[in-house]
Design a protein around this motif. Structure first.
Motif, PDB file in Angstrom:
ATOM      1  N   GLN A 186       0.847  -1.198   0.000  1.00 57.27           N
ATOM      2  CA  GLN A 186       0.000   0.000   0.000  1.00 57.27           C
ATOM      3  C   GLN A 186       0.882   1.248   0.000  1.00 57.27           C
ATOM      4  N   PRO A 187       0.570   2.252  -0.823  1.00 59.99           N
ATOM      5  CA  PRO A 187       1.376   3.477  -0.834  1.00 59.99           C
ATOM      6  C   PRO A 187       1.476   4.090   0.568  1.00 59.99           C
ATOM      7  N   LEU A 188       2.674   4.526   0.917  1.00 57.49           N
ATOM      8  CA  LEU A 188       2.932   5.166   2.212  1.00 57.49           C
ATOM      9  C   LEU A 188       3.763   6.414   1.916  1.00 57.49           C
ATOM     10  N   GLU A 189       3.101   7.403   1.317  1.00 60.23           N
ATOM     11  CA  GLU A 189       3.822   8.523   0.726  1.00 60.23           C
ATOM     12  C   GLU A 189       4.120   9.619   1.736  1.00 60.23           C
ATOM     13  N   THR A 190       5.306  10.203   1.582  1.00 64.07           N
ATOM     14  CA  THR A 190       5.764  11.247   2.496  1.00 64.07           C
ATOM     15  C   THR A 190       5.134  12.596   2.175  1.00 64.07           C
ATOM     16  N   PHE A 191       4.989  12.888   0.886  1.00 68.41           N
ATOM     17  CA  PHE A 191       4.542  14.225   0.474  1.00 68.41           C
ATOM     18  C   PHE A 191       3.050  14.250   0.168  1.00 68.41           C
ATOM     19  N   PRO A 192       2.381  15.349   0.438  1.00 67.92           N
ATOM     20  CA  PRO A 192       0.928  15.452   0.224  1.00 67.92           C
ATOM     21  C   PRO A 192       0.577  15.761  -1.233  1.00 67.92           C
ATOM     22  N   ILE A 193       1.232  15.025  -2.149  1.00 65.11           N
ATOM     23  CA  ILE A 193       0.967  15.151  -3.583  1.00 65.11           C
ATOM     24  C   ILE A 193       0.901  13.741  -4.158  1.00 65.11           C
ATOM     25  N   ASP A 194       0.461  13.612  -5.392  1.00 65.24           N
ATOM     26  CA  ASP A 194       0.399  12.299  -6.038  1.00 65.24           C
ATOM     27  C   ASP A 194       1.806  11.916  -6.520  1.00 65.24           C
ATOM     28  N   GLN A 195       2.448  11.011  -5.797  1.00 68.72           N
ATOM     29  CA  GLN A 195       3.833  10.661  -6.105  1.00 68.72           C
ATOM     30  C   GLN A 195       3.956   9.674  -7.268  1.00 68.72           C
ATOM     31  N   PRO A 230       8.583  10.513  10.694  1.00 68.03           N
ATOM     32  CA  PRO A 230       8.140  11.705  11.439  1.00 68.03           C
ATOM     33  C   PRO A 230       7.738  12.864  10.532  1.00 68.03           C
ATOM     34  N   TYR A 231       8.442  12.990   9.394  1.00 69.03           N
ATOM     35  CA  TYR A 231       8.138  14.091   8.469  1.00 69.03           C
ATOM     36  C   TYR A 231       6.826  13.827   7.724  1.00 69.03           C
ATOM     37  N   ARG A 232       6.527  12.541   7.490  1.00 71.36           N
ATOM     38  CA  ARG A 232       5.273  12.192   6.826  1.00 71.36           C
ATOM     39  C   ARG A 232       4.090  12.694   7.644  1.00 71.36           C
ATOM     40  N   LYS A 233       4.163  12.510   8.961  1.00 72.38           N
ATOM     41  CA  LYS A 233       3.067  12.956   9.831  1.00 72.38           C
ATOM     42  C   LYS A 233       2.882  14.465   9.756  1.00 72.38           C
ATOM     43  N   ILE A 234       4.022  15.172   9.725  1.00 72.63           N
ATOM     44  CA  ILE A 234       3.953  16.635   9.626  1.00 72.63           C
ATOM     45  C   ILE A 234       3.343  17.048   8.290  1.00 72.63           C
ATOM     46  N   MET A 235       3.837  16.424   7.206  1.00 71.63           N
ATOM     47  CA  MET A 235       3.363  16.770   5.857  1.00 71.63           C
ATOM     48  C   MET A 235       1.877  16.513   5.683  1.00 71.63           C
ATOM     49  N   HIS A 236       1.397  15.463   6.350  1.00 71.60           N
ATOM     50  CA  HIS A 236      -0.025  15.090   6.212  1.00 71.60           C
ATOM     51  C   HIS A 236      -0.833  15.543   7.418  1.00 71.60           C
TER      52      HIS A 236
END
Length: 439
Positions: A387-396, A429-435
């Motif tokens: 399942q995608p687990l993307e860091t950035f709040p864009i379509d990677q 940790p950055y993923r949580k911030i980004m999302h």
């Protein structure tokens, strides 16, 4: 006199060694460490840096024979002429944490029942805790005609320091005909790399005006172009748009380098083979578990280090841990996976040292920056379940220039100055911030 000389030598050896660590028994060709790390690749160096901070440098040793440490993810770009091979390597001495004992030899045997390791120069090292980070092995020899076929032009492989520059040479010398790329019928490290060089070849041939005379062919043993559907859908669009031929369930079994022929078996019908003439051939070799692990009681039935996939602690020996490509953790074998695993393993060991139960679980996070040209990347990030687990709040799943710069320029910096120093445990940790805390 001979006995006195031996005693004198033994005394001086012990004195010299005792400056490096506190519990050496070097006189009897034996040494002891609280934490022994096998392997000086990304996982081994990252964990030795973390263990140094946890229990002190004098209590940690790393067994690693290589004088040079390579940032292997860069070899995709080396094979396409975008980076130099020299820029991907640094002396092992420069990445080894200061004060940690570097045992410059190969692991010959691991005996977890006696908590000992034997090296190829006859030293026996005992340990309280063991971290296994021995990586995997490349098996070019399992393809008939290799590795001797690399002596011929027009063939290369980005997976070995000896052959990655041959890829770039073959690409530069290509004039017309078939450019063939393979993916073997085994687990591999960085499963996206075999097609990254294919996309870069397409981009290079377009840039040099040779694309119209080229047939680009990707023969993969897999039943899909990529294991995660979201990114596979995007990649299918790219190959169709660029007129790249993809043949599924095709496994390279022979290279006739003198004739420039590559023989593939059809995995759905093994009696059926196809011969492809090539003017450029990129080989991804079959890969397998480290032979030292395979020959020990640490291995599962397939030969991989048998660890709990969530805690990275060995399922049978509680004082043994694993990280990276050598383990049977069911996720892609990448440096990004090592980074995420290093943070989890650090936490697991902290708990074990306190006789407590591990409380943090690895979710299988891994990342594959799929380089699709000299300035674009599709950044695939996903978990155990694909399942995608993307860091950035864009379509990677979209090709992006900024992701290329992250792959080519930012990630090497994070690797050398973050991961190897035990300071980078992945982007969680950055993923949580980004999302906004929602992922």
């Amino acid at each position: 006199m001979a006995a006195l000389q031996h005693l004198k030598h033994c005394y001086s050896t012990c004195i010299g060694t005792s400056r490096l660590h506190t519990s050496s028994h070097a006189c009897a060709n034996k040494e002891h460490f609280k934490m022994l790390v096998l392997g000086g690749g990304s996982g081994g160096i990252a964990m030795s840096a973390r263990m140094k901070r946890k229990i002190g440098a004098e209590n940690v040793a790393v067994v690693e024979p290589s004088e040079t440490h390579y940032y292997q993810p860069m070899w995709t770009l080396v094979g396409a002429g975008a980076k130099s091979l020299a820029s991907s390597g640094r002396p092992t001495a420069s990445v080894m944490p200061s004060g940690v004992k570097w045992v410059k030899s190969r692991v010959q045997e691991i005996n977890p029942d006696t908590n000992t390791v034997r090296t190829d120069n006859g030293i026996e090292i005992s340990y309280e805790y063991l971290i296994v980070a021995l990586g995997l092995q490349l098996h070019y020899e399992k393809i008939k005609g290799l590795p001797e076929g690399f002596e011929h032009p027009k063939i290369g492989s980005n997976y070995s320091v000896e052959t990655v520059e041959k890829t770039w040479k073959a690409l530069q010398n290509f004039k017309e005909g078939n450019a063939v790329f393979s993916f073997p019928n085994t687990p591999v490290k960085c499963a996206g790399a075999p097609q990254k060089i294919m996309y870069l070849t397409d981009a290079f041939l377009r840039k040099t005006g040779k694309r119209t005379k080229a047939n680009i062919i990707y023969n993969t043993s897999l039943p899909v172009i990529f294991g995660v559907k979201k990114y596979a859908d995007s990649l299918w669009e790219i190959v169709q748009r660029r007129d790249i031929q993809v043949n599924l369930r095709q496994n390279l079994i022979e290279v006739r380098a003198d004739k420039q022929e590559a023989v593939f078996e059809n995995l759905d019908n093994p009696d059926e083979t196809r011969v492809f003439e090539y003017d450029l051939l990129h080989v991804t070799p079959p890969m397998g578990p480290n032979s030292v692990i395979k020959g020990s009681s640490l291995a599962d039935e397939a030969g991989w280090l048998d660890v709990n996939k969530e805690t990275l602690q060995h399922v049978k020996y509680p004082n043994v841990f694993g990280i990276g490509d050598c383990t049977n953790v069911p996720t892609s074998k990448t440096a990004a996976a090592v980074a995420a695993q290093s943070a989890i393993l650090n936490r697991t060991i902290t708990k074990v040292l306190k006789n407590e139960k591990p409380d943090k679980k690895y979710d299988g996070y891994t990342s594959c920056p799929l380089v699709t040209s000299y300035n674009t990347v599709v950044l695939a990030e996903f978990d155990f379940n694909g399942q995608p687990l993307e860091t950035f709040p864009i379509d990677q799943s979209k090709e992006r220039r900024i992701m290329y710069h992250m792959k080519a320029d930012l990630m090497p910096h994070i690797y050398w100055h973050g991961l190897l120093k035990g300071l980078w445990g992945g982007p969680g940790p950055y993923r949580k911030i980004m999302h906004l805390g929602m992922k």
